[in-house]
Design a protein around this motif. Structure first.
Motif, mmCIF file in Angstrom:
data_model
loop_
_atom_site.group_PDB
_atom_site.id
_atom_site.type_symbol
_atom_site.label_atom_id
_atom_site.label_comp_id
_atom_site.label_asym_id
_atom_site.label_seq_id
_atom_site.Cartn_x
_atom_site.Cartn_y
_atom_site.Cartn_z
ATOM 1 N N GLU A 229 12.594 -24.685 16.753
ATOM 2 C CA GLU A 229 12.260 -23.731 15.681
ATOM 3 C C GLU A 229 13.344 -23.765 14.603
ATOM 4 O OE1 GLU A 229 11.040 -19.854 17.111
ATOM 5 O OE2 GLU A 229 11.882 -18.911 15.317
ATOM 6 N N GLU A 265 8.433 -20.776 11.463
ATOM 7 C CA GLU A 265 8.359 -19.326 11.237
ATOM 8 C C GLU A 265 8.362 -19.018 9.746
ATOM 9 O OE1 GLU A 265 10.652 -16.864 13.823
ATOM 10 O OE2 GLU A 265 11.102 -15.400 12.242
ATOM 11 N N HIS A 268 11.738 -17.852 8.317
ATOM 12 C CA HIS A 268 12.754 -18.900 8.291
ATOM 13 C C HIS A 268 12.498 -19.868 7.137
ATOM 14 C CE1 HIS A 268 13.477 -18.391 12.929
ATOM 15 N NE2 HIS A 268 13.592 -17.260 12.256
ATOM 16 N N ASP A 293 5.541 -19.082 14.298
ATOM 17 C CA ASP A 293 5.985 -17.703 14.462
ATOM 18 C C ASP A 293 5.538 -16.992 13.206
ATOM 19 O OD1 ASP A 293 7.040 -18.020 16.930
ATOM 20 O OD2 ASP A 293 9.101 -17.486 16.392
ATOM 21 N N ASP A 336 6.317 -13.039 15.831
ATOM 22 C CA ASP A 336 7.761 -12.830 15.914
ATOM 23 C C ASP A 336 8.100 -11.772 14.860
ATOM 24 O OD1 ASP A 336 10.399 -12.942 16.367
ATOM 25 O OD2 ASP A 336 10.645 -15.095 16.054
HETATM 26 CO CO CO Z 1 10.988 -17.046 15.733
#
Ligand code: CO
Ligand code: XUL
Length: 432
Positions: A229, A265, A268, A293, A336
């Motif tokens: 990730e 994600e 991110h 995510d 998430d």
């Molecule tokens: Co995550």
């Protein structure tokens, strides 16, 4: 049965006029592009945010008072009971966890492992009797102070070994529970200052660590996907798994590009200066897309706010790229995402997921409609249609000299064409 969600009914699809705690857009059985929505979206609840997070921020500690907070096996069981009650209320097919979310930390490695094994057995029984499956497991290699300078990239080899041993126990747990993926997020795999960092050694150690994970996957016959990730920073100032492009280069360097895929994600991607759909499209084009995510970062704050998604147009573009790539195989949509720290009530936890699932369902259905319409893909194909011309392969083979000759002879006299961005954006707006 606990009384945590007392008075809250199972959430059902009720359509657009449905009540506050109903799905207005997410009908798990609705068939889109030949597949049930539930099988497209593969929703998962994240144990850490929903059950382990106390509601702290850098200026204040715990705001949530949960009856299972505390470091004992009994409380870990209570937490698992409540977790499975939420899965049932929501009809969630999957969940994800770190070791540290589900078990109390022991006095030493052996006791910590025993705690994990005990609670994993308990979770396994609950899975069997109630149905939800494990989308992925992972190890928390960033909260405990032993990991303050990283895990695989720690300057101390004993920390590397402790982290590797911990990952082994988490892979065993994930395998035992039939997990469909195993995730590695490089929590503190980076640095605070280059002044004390041997960057080359740390990167090599991270590469060897990931090779060891892949070797172990094959040894135990874990059939799931290993996922990395990416995140550019936070908690470290700089993290090695910066973004999709960086991780792909890293995988190539250590011979892992056919073994490891990516868990992308939203928040991110934003921190790395990209859009979510960019990161998904790039991973898909490199054939390393795995899972997502799903959350939402605040665009002004500049840190990882991990909010529940609430932006249909953005989510639609993300699922558009996922559908173009053929949809999820072992991956899914893991929330998430955490409540805001003032959202104290059990019902807030339910409402957050209900809203997020509806947003994702709307996004996926819009994405499917855009694909069905076909105008976007046709416009894209038209834009690149010149590349199917026979003289193009000659040009590519011939190199600079051939291009020079052709251009000098007037065979290449490009005339700029519209990129049609506004028209394409209007097209997207028709569906979101
Ligand atoms: Co995550
Ligand atoms: C942190 C983050 C993690 C990973 C799993 O930003 O996203 O929760 O998803 O370790």
């Amino acid at each position: 049965m606990t009384d945590f969600f007392e008075g809250i009914e199972t959430v059902r699809f009720e359509g657009l006029d449905g009540g506050d705690l109903s799905y207005r857009h997410y009908d798990p059985n609705e068939v889109v592009m030949g597949k049930r929505l539930e099988d497209h979206l593969r929703f998962a609840v994240a144990w850490w945010h929903s059950f382990a997070w106390p509601g702290g921020d850098p200026f204040g500690g715990q705001t949530f008072e949960r009856p299972w907070f505390g470091d004992t096996i009994e409380l870990a069981r209570l937490k698992a009971d409540v977790a499975f009650e939420l899965f049932e209320i929501l009809g969630q097919p999957f969940f994800c966890f770190h070791d540290a979310d589900v078990r109390p930390e022991g006095q030493d490695f052996a006791e910590t492992t025993r705690n994990l094994e005990e609670i994993v057995d308990y979770i396994g029984e609950k899975m069997e009797s109630t149905g939800p499956r494990l989308l992925w497991g992972t190890a928390n290699l960033f909260t405990h102070r032993r990991y303050m300078a990283g895990a695989a990239t720690n300057p101390d080899p004993e920390v590397f070994a402790y982290a590797a041993a911990t990952v082994k126990t988490c892979m065993d747990a994930t395998h035992k529970l039939g997990g469909e993926n195993y995730v590695l997020w490089g929590g503190r795999e980076g640095y605070e200052t280059l002044l004390n960092t041997d960057l080359k050694r740390e990167r090599d150690n991270a590469g060897r660590f990931l090779q060891m994970v892949v070797e172990y996957k094959h040894k135990i016959g874990f059939p799931g996907t290993i996922l990395v990730e990416p995140k550019p920073q936070e908690p470290s100032k700089h993290q090695y798994d910066y973004d999709v492009a960086t991780v792909y280069g890293f995988l190539k360097d250590y011979g892992l590009e056919n073994e490891v895929r990516l868990n992308i994600e939203q928040g991110h991607a934003i921190l790395a200066g990209h859009s979510f759909e960019h990161e998904i499209a790039l991973a898909a084009s490199l054939d390393v897309f795995g899972s997502i995510d799903m959350n939402r970062n605040d665009y002004q704050s500049g840190w990882d706010t991990d909010q529940f998604p609430n932006n249909v147009p953005e989510v639609a573009l993300a699922y558009y790229e996922i559908l173009r790539a053929g949809g999820f195989s072992t991956g899914g949509t893991n929330f998430d995402a955490k409540l805001r720290r003032q959202s104290l009530e059990p019902v807030d936890l339910v409402a957050a997921h209900v809203g997020a699932m509806d947003v994702c369902a709307r996004g996926l259905k819009a994405a499917a409609a855009m694909l069905k319409d076909g105008a976007l893909e046709e416009a894209r194909a038209r834009r690149y249609s010149g590349w199917s011309d026979a003289q193009v392969s000659e040009m590519l083979r011939g190199g600079l000299d051939e291009c020079y000759r052709a251009a000098s002879e007037g065979r290449y006299a490009p005339s700029p064409r519209s990129g049609q961005q506004e028209r394409l954006e209007n097209l997207v707006n028709k569906y979101v």
